[in-house]
Design a protein around this motif. Sequence first.
Motif, PDB file in Angstrom:
ATOM      1  N   SER A 146      -0.254  -9.081   9.690  1.00  0.00           N
ATOM      2  CA  SER A 146      -0.810  -9.885   8.601  1.00  0.00           C
ATOM      3  C   SER A 146      -2.317  -9.984   8.722  1.00  0.00           C
ATOM      4  N   ARG A 147      -2.805 -10.104   9.928  1.00  0.00           N
ATOM      5  CA  ARG A 147      -4.260 -10.167  10.145  1.00  0.00           C
ATOM      6  C   ARG A 147      -4.896  -8.804   9.885  1.00  0.00           C
ATOM      7  N   ARG A 150      -5.143  -8.327   6.153  1.00  0.00           N
ATOM      8  CA  ARG A 150      -5.529  -9.537   5.418  1.00  0.00           C
ATOM      9  C   ARG A 150      -6.390  -9.250   4.203  1.00  0.00           C
ATOM     10  N   TRP A 151      -7.277  -8.249   4.265  1.00  0.00           N
ATOM     11  CA  TRP A 151      -8.157  -7.967   3.123  1.00  0.00           C
ATOM     12  C   TRP A 151      -7.398  -7.289   1.995  1.00  0.00           C
ATOM     13  N   ASP A 152      -6.440  -6.435   2.327  1.00  0.00           N
ATOM     14  CA  ASP A 152      -5.584  -5.840   1.292  1.00  0.00           C
ATOM     15  C   ASP A 152      -4.764  -6.924   0.595  1.00  0.00           C
ATOM     16  N   LEU A 153      -4.220  -7.828   1.389  1.00  0.00           N
ATOM     17  CA  LEU A 153      -3.396  -8.905   0.844  1.00  0.00           C
ATOM     18  C   LEU A 153      -4.214  -9.851  -0.021  1.00  0.00           C
ATOM     19  N   ALA A 154      -5.502  -9.992   0.294  1.00  0.00           N
ATOM     20  CA  ALA A 154      -6.379 -10.843  -0.505  1.00  0.00           C
ATOM     21  C   ALA A 154      -6.863 -10.130  -1.768  1.00  0.00           C
ATOM     22  N   ALA A 155      -7.070  -8.813  -1.686  1.00  0.00           N
ATOM     23  CA  ALA A 155      -7.645  -8.059  -2.803  1.00  0.00           C
ATOM     24  C   ALA A 155      -6.626  -7.688  -3.872  1.00  0.00           C
ATOM     25  N   SER A 164       2.671 -11.308   3.704  1.00  0.00           N
ATOM     26  CA  SER A 164       2.001 -12.485   3.151  1.00  0.00           C
ATOM     27  C   SER A 164       2.842 -13.754   3.293  1.00  0.00           C
TER      28      SER A 164
END
Length: 165
Positions: A146-147, A150-155, A164
Motif C-alpha cells: 500500500s505504501r 500510494r501515489w498510484d492509489l492517490a492519482a 486501498s
Amino acid sequence: YRQLHTKETRLSKFNQTEIKAMLGSYTKVLFVRDPFHRLIATFLQGMGISPSFSSFVQEVLDSGMRNGSVAWKPLVSLCRPCLIQYDYVVMFGFLRQELGHLLRRAGLPVGSLLPELTDSQVQWTYRWLSEQMFSELSAQQKQQLSRFYRWDLAAFPFPSSFLSE
C-alpha cells in the motif's frame, strides 16, 4: 511534430519547448490498471521466478523503485500524469466502454476491434484472483505494498483495490 520524431528517440532527449510542442500535437492516452492486478498479472505471466506470490511480492518490495521492473513500478513514476496532460485515461475493467468511445472519436470501426470479454467478467475474475493472492500475504507485506503504490492509489480511482483497504 515529425521533423524531430524518430522511432528510437525518447522524449527526454528534447528540450522543454520541443516536448511541449510534441505533446500538443498528439492525442495522449494513458491506460491504467489497479497496481495489485498488475502484480498478479506479472506473477502469472512468469516474470517473477518466485515459487509463490508472497515471495514474488517480497522480491518486488526488495527491488524498490529504482531497481524495479516496468511491469510493477508505480504508474505515476512511469507515466508522469502530473506533468503530462493526458487526453484520455482508460481504466482497465472499463475497456469495452472506453475503447469504444476512443475508436469512435478516431473515426475507426468499433465492433470488430473491441475485446471479446465483457468488463464484468474481467472484474469478477480479478476480484476472485485478488482475494486468493491477497490472502497469501503477511500483514507487513500488505502495508508495504500500500505504501509502495500510494501515489498510484492517490492519482487514480481504484475504489475496489485491495491495496486501498
